[in-house]
Design a protein around this motif. Structure first.
Motif, PDB file in Angstrom:
ATOM      1  N   UNK A 182      32.546  48.601  37.932  1.00  0.00           N
ATOM      2  CA  UNK A 182      33.194  47.582  37.109  1.00  0.00           C
ATOM      3  C   UNK A 182      33.891  46.557  38.016  1.00  0.00           C
ATOM      4  N   UNK A 183      33.425  45.304  38.035  1.00  0.00           N
ATOM      5  CA  UNK A 183      34.053  44.284  38.900  1.00  0.00           C
ATOM      6  C   UNK A 183      35.518  44.044  38.553  1.00  0.00           C
ATOM      7  N   UNK A 184      35.882  44.246  37.287  1.00  0.00           N
ATOM      8  CA  UNK A 184      37.267  44.012  36.874  1.00  0.00           C
ATOM      9  C   UNK A 184      38.230  45.036  37.468  1.00  0.00           C
ATOM     10  N   UNK A 185      37.689  46.141  37.978  1.00  0.00           N
ATOM     11  CA  UNK A 185      38.556  47.168  38.557  1.00  0.00           C
ATOM     12  C   UNK A 185      39.261  46.667  39.810  1.00  0.00           C
ATOM     13  N   UNK A 186      38.705  45.630  40.448  1.00  0.00           N
ATOM     14  CA  UNK A 186      39.302  45.090  41.668  1.00  0.00           C
ATOM     15  C   UNK A 186      40.487  44.185  41.371  1.00  0.00           C
ATOM     16  N   UNK A 187      40.686  43.842  40.102  1.00  0.00           N
ATOM     17  CA  UNK A 187      41.804  42.980  39.714  1.00  0.00           C
ATOM     18  C   UNK A 187      43.065  43.821  39.558  1.00  0.00           C
ATOM     19  N   UNK A 188      44.143  43.376  40.197  1.00  0.00           N
ATOM     20  CA  UNK A 188      45.414  44.098  40.125  1.00  0.00           C
ATOM     21  C   UNK A 188      46.355  43.389  39.155  1.00  0.00           C
TER      22      UNK A 188
END
Length: 348
Positions: free
Chosen positions: A239-245
């Motif tokens: 999931x690319x959104x997992x890299x968003x903090x």
């Protein structure tokens, strides 16, 4: 002079107590962040990356005139250490905490001395004389510690101390079964992390004998850990959104993990390993049980079970048997050393 000598001797002790408190705080914060949806893979990558940005410039400026030359052999050794101590250990322990609790993680961390002793014997860093009472105590203590870990992992038992709950909340049998299975899975991950960390401690002790620069070791250690963990995350986290903090507990967890979980903890442990040996570092692990249980109950609303208490007591009993036998051996070694050599070792 006596006060100064006492402070010098007490510094490693105080440092390791602080490290155990910081380590439990890291487990508690990580659990809270992952409960809100943060990927544990991403947490490991970001924390090591931030630690590398802090440590590499410090290592370059403060040790450029004193450190031994950085060789390909040294870098290969650190690369292998980072696989065991960061990529495998950190991902396993954070995964284990997400399935279980910081209390279980702290209790099973007491397997580290037992695993370290076994690895030291296998690699002939520790002599095992089965006819010697001290060696027999070490072996028995190792087996007792492992049995206590199995009890904590496989048996929860009735609750001893529970946080206030709402009267209408009654968990279904299926929910209880899922919780039990998660507890077992978490225990297996944490035990694997303990074995990895033991291999790392033994490896660090060997590397630091030939390369006595802790900050340089820890700097490349975190750098290689960042690269390796990033590759692992790209494989398992799709999931690319997992890299968003998010600027809340997730960001706090990353910063805390980088500063205190990596920079401070790794640095202090390497410093103590070189001066006092791996056994000294391992002997502080039982402190984390009480700290984790207290923080988990207060901040995470976790229940304390009888299995955790019994298993932890067995682990600590076996663990201190090993420590007693080892410390007695170290005291005998000190009596054969001249005061001049003692002072030289302390300054080394």
């Amino acid at each position: 002079m006596k006060v100064k000598s006492w402070l010098v001797e007490s510094a490693p002790f105080a440092a390791m107590v602080a490290v155990e408190c910081l380590d439990v705080g890291l487990s508690t914060l990580s659990k809270a962040a992952m409960s809100k949806g943060m990927s544990h893979f991403v947490l490991v990558v970001y924390s090591n990356a931030l630690a590398s940005l802090i440590l590499l410039p410090a290592a370059f400026f403060f040790t450029r005139k004193k450190r031994p030359p950085i060789t390909l052999s040294f870098l290969c050794k650190i690369f292998c250490l980072s696989i065991a101590g960061i990529t495998l250990m950190q991902n396993c322990v954070i995964t284990g905490v997400s399935y279980s609790s910081p209390t279980l993680a702290s209790a099973l961390a007491n397997l580290i001395p037992a695993f370290t002793f076994l690895l030291a014997v296998i690699f002939r860093m520790e002599k095992l004389e089965l006819k010697s009472p001290k060696s027999q105590i070490k072996v028995l203590g190792t087996l007792v510690s492992i049995s206590g870990a199995f009890i904590m992992t496989l048996y929860k038992g009735p609750p001893v101390l529970s946080p206030p709950i709402q009267p209408h909340l009654h968990p279904s049998p299926s929910t209880m079964l899922t919780t039990s299975n998660n507890w077992l899975i978490g225990g297996l991950f944490i035990a694997t992390a303990s074995l990895s960390l033991s291999a790392n401690i033994v490896g660090q002790a060997a590397v630091l004998k030939g390369y006595p620069s802790e900050i340089t070791l820890v700097s490349f250690y975190c750098l290689f850990g960042t690269i390796q963990s990033a590759l692992v995350t790209l494989i398992f986290e799709r999931d690319p959104n997992a890299w968003m903090l998010s600027p809340d507990i997730e960001l706090i967890s990353v910063v805390y993990s980088a500063l205190f979980g990596n920079v401070v903890t790794f640095g202090v442990q390497a410093w103590c390993i070189r001066r006092k040996g791996p056994v000294f570092v391992a002997m502080f692990k039982p402190l984390s049980i009480a700290i984790a249980a207290f923080l988990g109950f207060i901040f995470l609303g976790e229940t304390l079970y009888i299995g955790s208490i019994v298993g932890a007591a067995i682990i600590v009993t076996g663990f201190y048997g090993v420590i007693w036998a080892q410390s007695d051996k170290e005291e005998v070694g000190k009596t054969t050393t001249t005061p001049l050599l003692d002072g030289h070792d302390a300054d080394a």
